[in-house]
Write a protein that holds these residues in place. Sequence first.
Motif, PDB file in Angstrom:
ATOM      1  N   THR A  58     -58.789 -12.087  10.462  1.00  0.00           N
ATOM      2  CA  THR A  58     -57.592 -12.775  10.584  1.00  0.00           C
ATOM      3  C   THR A  58     -57.011 -12.767   9.343  1.00  0.00           C
ATOM      4  OG1 THR A  58     -58.447 -14.325  12.100  1.00  0.00           O
ATOM      5  CG2 THR A  58     -56.618 -15.187  11.116  1.00  0.00           C
ATOM      6  N   ALA A  59     -55.584 -12.559   9.590  1.00  0.00           N
ATOM      7  CA  ALA A  59     -54.737 -12.623   8.320  1.00  0.00           C
ATOM      8  C   ALA A  59     -53.563 -13.557   8.679  1.00  0.00           C
ATOM      9  CB  ALA A  59     -54.028 -10.945   8.295  1.00  0.00           C
ATOM     10  N   SER A  60     -53.294 -14.442   7.474  1.00  0.00           N
ATOM     11  CA  SER A  60     -52.277 -15.620   7.656  1.00  0.00           C
ATOM     12  C   SER A  60     -51.512 -15.925   6.531  1.00  0.00           C
ATOM     13  CB  SER A  60     -53.199 -16.930   8.246  1.00  0.00           C
ATOM     14  OG  SER A  60     -53.827 -17.282   7.301  1.00  0.00           O
ATOM     15  N   ALA A  61     -50.546 -16.514   6.778  1.00  0.00           N
ATOM     16  CA  ALA A  61     -49.596 -17.164   5.665  1.00  0.00           C
ATOM     17  C   ALA A  61     -48.753 -18.121   6.179  1.00  0.00           C
ATOM     18  CB  ALA A  61     -48.664 -15.837   5.126  1.00  0.00           C
ATOM     19  N   HIS A  62     -48.624 -18.909   5.324  1.00  0.00           N
ATOM     20  CA  HIS A  62     -47.578 -20.374   5.086  1.00  0.00           C
ATOM     21  C   HIS A  62     -46.560 -19.578   4.669  1.00  0.00           C
ATOM     22  CE1 HIS A  62     -50.577 -23.301   6.180  1.00  0.00           C
ATOM     23  NE2 HIS A  62     -51.537 -22.438   5.453  1.00  0.00           N
ATOM     24  N   LEU A  63     -45.263 -20.184   5.171  1.00  0.00           N
ATOM     25  CA  LEU A  63     -44.060 -19.305   4.563  1.00  0.00           C
ATOM     26  C   LEU A  63     -43.060 -20.543   4.282  1.00  0.00           C
ATOM     27  CD1 LEU A  63     -44.981 -17.637   7.278  1.00  0.00           C
ATOM     28  CD2 LEU A  63     -42.813 -16.412   6.638  1.00  0.00           C
ATOM     29  N   HIS A  64     -42.305 -20.067   3.199  1.00  0.00           N
ATOM     30  CA  HIS A  64     -40.988 -21.012   2.851  1.00  0.00           C
ATOM     31  C   HIS A  64     -40.204 -20.744   3.771  1.00  0.00           C
ATOM     32  CE1 HIS A  64     -42.524 -22.184  -1.150  1.00  0.00           C
ATOM     33  NE2 HIS A  64     -42.688 -20.913  -1.413  1.00  0.00           N
ATOM     34  N   PRO A  65     -39.379 -21.963   4.242  1.00  0.00           N
ATOM     35  CA  PRO A  65     -38.221 -21.660   5.360  1.00  0.00           C
ATOM     36  C   PRO A  65     -37.447 -20.894   4.633  1.00  0.00           C
ATOM     37  CG  PRO A  65     -38.736 -24.014   5.134  1.00  0.00           C
ATOM     38  CD  PRO A  65     -39.392 -23.256   4.059  1.00  0.00           C
ATOM     39  N   ALA A  66     -36.691 -19.829   5.284  1.00  0.00           N
ATOM     40  CA  ALA A  66     -35.868 -18.772   5.086  1.00  0.00           C
ATOM     41  C   ALA A  66     -34.620 -19.140   4.913  1.00  0.00           C
ATOM     42  CB  ALA A  66     -35.961 -17.534   6.110  1.00  0.00           C
ATOM     43  N   PRO A  67     -33.786 -18.808   3.798  1.00  0.00           N
ATOM     44  CA  PRO A  67     -32.389 -19.322   3.547  1.00  0.00           C
ATOM     45  C   PRO A  67     -31.560 -19.361   4.877  1.00  0.00           C
ATOM     46  CG  PRO A  67     -33.205 -17.920   1.828  1.00  0.00           C
ATOM     47  CD  PRO A  67     -34.202 -17.854   2.993  1.00  0.00           C
ATOM     48  N   GLY A  68     -30.787 -20.468   5.092  1.00  0.00           N
ATOM     49  CA  GLY A  68     -29.999 -20.488   6.178  1.00  0.00           C
ATOM     50  C   GLY A  68     -30.805 -20.692   7.433  1.00  0.00           C
ATOM     51  N   THR A  69     -32.036 -20.905   7.453  1.00  0.00           N
ATOM     52  CA  THR A  69     -32.633 -21.413   8.607  1.00  0.00           C
ATOM     53  C   THR A  69     -32.719 -23.013   8.888  1.00  0.00           C
ATOM     54  OG1 THR A  69     -34.923 -21.088   7.882  1.00  0.00           O
ATOM     55  CG2 THR A  69     -34.040 -19.285   9.149  1.00  0.00           C
ATOM     56  N   GLU A  70     -32.918 -23.492   9.825  1.00  0.00           N
ATOM     57  CA  GLU A  70     -33.090 -24.794  10.047  1.00  0.00           C
ATOM     58  C   GLU A  70     -34.651 -25.314  10.360  1.00  0.00           C
ATOM     59  OE1 GLU A  70     -30.137 -25.981  12.833  1.00  0.00           O
ATOM     60  OE2 GLU A  70     -28.513 -24.681  12.049  1.00  0.00           O
ATOM     61  N   ILE A  71     -34.954 -26.580  10.232  1.00  0.00           N
ATOM     62  CA  ILE A  71     -36.056 -27.381  10.696  1.00  0.00           C
ATOM     63  C   ILE A  71     -35.901 -28.410  11.623  1.00  0.00           C
ATOM     64  CG2 ILE A  71     -38.029 -28.331  10.208  1.00  0.00           C
ATOM     65  CD1 ILE A  71     -38.226 -26.484   7.628  1.00  0.00           C
ATOM     66  N   ASP A  72     -36.053 -28.579  12.703  1.00  0.00           N
ATOM     67  CA  ASP A  72     -36.099 -29.808  13.595  1.00  0.00           C
ATOM     68  C   ASP A  72     -37.345 -30.554  13.141  1.00  0.00           C
ATOM     69  OD1 ASP A  72     -36.235 -31.790  15.552  1.00  0.00           O
ATOM     70  OD2 ASP A  72     -36.000 -30.258  17.281  1.00  0.00           O
ATOM     71  N   ASP A 130     -44.213 -29.724   1.764  1.00  0.00           N
ATOM     72  CA  ASP A 130     -44.263 -30.110   0.234  1.00  0.00           C
ATOM     73  C   ASP A 130     -45.767 -30.405   0.065  1.00  0.00           C
ATOM     74  OD1 ASP A 130     -41.142 -30.052  -0.222  1.00  0.00           O
ATOM     75  OD2 ASP A 130     -41.303 -32.118   0.744  1.00  0.00           O
ATOM     76  N   HIS A 131     -46.647 -30.054   0.619  1.00  0.00           N
ATOM     77  CA  HIS A 131     -48.060 -30.102   0.295  1.00  0.00           C
ATOM     78  C   HIS A 131     -48.257 -29.362  -0.896  1.00  0.00           C
ATOM     79  CE1 HIS A 131     -52.641 -30.423   0.501  1.00  0.00           C
ATOM     80  NE2 HIS A 131     -52.406 -31.370   1.572  1.00  0.00           N
ATOM     81  N   PRO A 132     -49.046 -29.703  -1.980  1.00  0.00           N
ATOM     82  CA  PRO A 132     -49.205 -28.967  -3.085  1.00  0.00           C
ATOM     83  C   PRO A 132     -50.295 -27.965  -2.869  1.00  0.00           C
ATOM     84  CG  PRO A 132     -50.669 -31.225  -3.196  1.00  0.00           C
ATOM     85  CD  PRO A 132     -49.593 -31.178  -2.082  1.00  0.00           C
ATOM     86  N   PHE A 133     -50.884 -27.822  -1.898  1.00  0.00           N
ATOM     87  CA  PHE A 133     -51.906 -26.637  -1.626  1.00  0.00           C
ATOM     88  C   PHE A 133     -51.633 -25.841  -0.252  1.00  0.00           C
ATOM     89  CE2 PHE A 133     -54.767 -30.112  -3.260  1.00  0.00           C
ATOM     90  CZ  PHE A 133     -54.892 -29.565  -4.640  1.00  0.00           C
ATOM     91  N   ARG A 134     -50.336 -25.851  -0.110  1.00  0.00           N
ATOM     92  CA  ARG A 134     -49.751 -25.074   1.020  1.00  0.00           C
ATOM     93  C   ARG A 134     -49.768 -23.444   0.777  1.00  0.00           C
ATOM     94  NH1 ARG A 134     -44.634 -24.086   3.743  1.00  0.00           N
ATOM     95  NH2 ARG A 134     -45.043 -23.833   5.858  1.00  0.00           N
ATOM     96  N   PHE A 135     -49.258 -23.362  -0.646  1.00  0.00           N
ATOM     97  CA  PHE A 135     -49.464 -21.860  -0.923  1.00  0.00           C
ATOM     98  C   PHE A 135     -48.477 -21.096  -0.182  1.00  0.00           C
ATOM     99  CE2 PHE A 135     -53.570 -23.499  -2.575  1.00  0.00           C
ATOM    100  CZ  PHE A 135     -53.290 -23.674  -3.575  1.00  0.00           C
ATOM    101  N   ALA A 136     -47.212 -21.511  -0.065  1.00  0.00           N
ATOM    102  CA  ALA A 136     -46.287 -20.980   0.795  1.00  0.00           C
ATOM    103  C   ALA A 136     -45.800 -19.701   0.347  1.00  0.00           C
ATOM    104  CB  ALA A 136     -45.213 -21.697   1.275  1.00  0.00           C
TER     105      ALA A 136
END
Length: 209
Positions: free
Chosen positions: A61-75, A87-93
């Motif tokens: 398995t390969a995986s990643a957490h991401l920062h929301p891309a500029p211009g995208t929204e979050i519901d 904002d979790h300190p161990f998210r390592f996005a």
Amino acid sequence: MTDTVPSPSSATPMARRFRGYLPVVVDVETGGFDWNRHALLEIAAVPIDLDQDGRFVLGQTASAHLHPAPGTEIDPQSLEVTGIDLDHPFRFAKHEKEALDHVFAPVRAAVKKHGCQRAILVGHNAHFDLNFLNAAVARVGHKRNPFHPFSVFDTVTLAGVAYGQTVLARAVQASGQEWNAADAHSAVYDAEQTARLFCTIVNAWPRPQ
């Protein structure tokens, strides 16, 4: 669109089984349902491999957490469902380009290992995952996307045929495996459970001659 297919005499068992495609199970967690507007927040990819007996099994398995891309929204309701804490300190996005690089590199290596032409996305409601993946690829202008741009294998269809179930948790349980609701809505967990479901169904199917 046409794809170059390896000749039967030179193709590997994986390439012969899926017409030159390597199945790669993908799950994404997002900031909503609109791939053109909402952020991609998690991605996991599980290349399908073969064991020594020729049965389909999970690869690495390969995986990643991401920062929301500029211009995208979050519901906010989406975060309530997934439990993602941006904002979790161990998210390592990672930023989108870096995250895609991180996931695509082992997928391309698996495609090469099996002598396939490209990866084909396997997912539960697969076009949802593919659309978010394609949107991220377009945002960063990624030039080395290993996935077919529109073809998929959908485990909703496969599980509906095999077990009469279309909900992932119920399909996994119908296949004889356990489902932990507390771990669901994590890209890694959902991708690996979907991969197990895919392998169970395909391994039970008669091999084409």
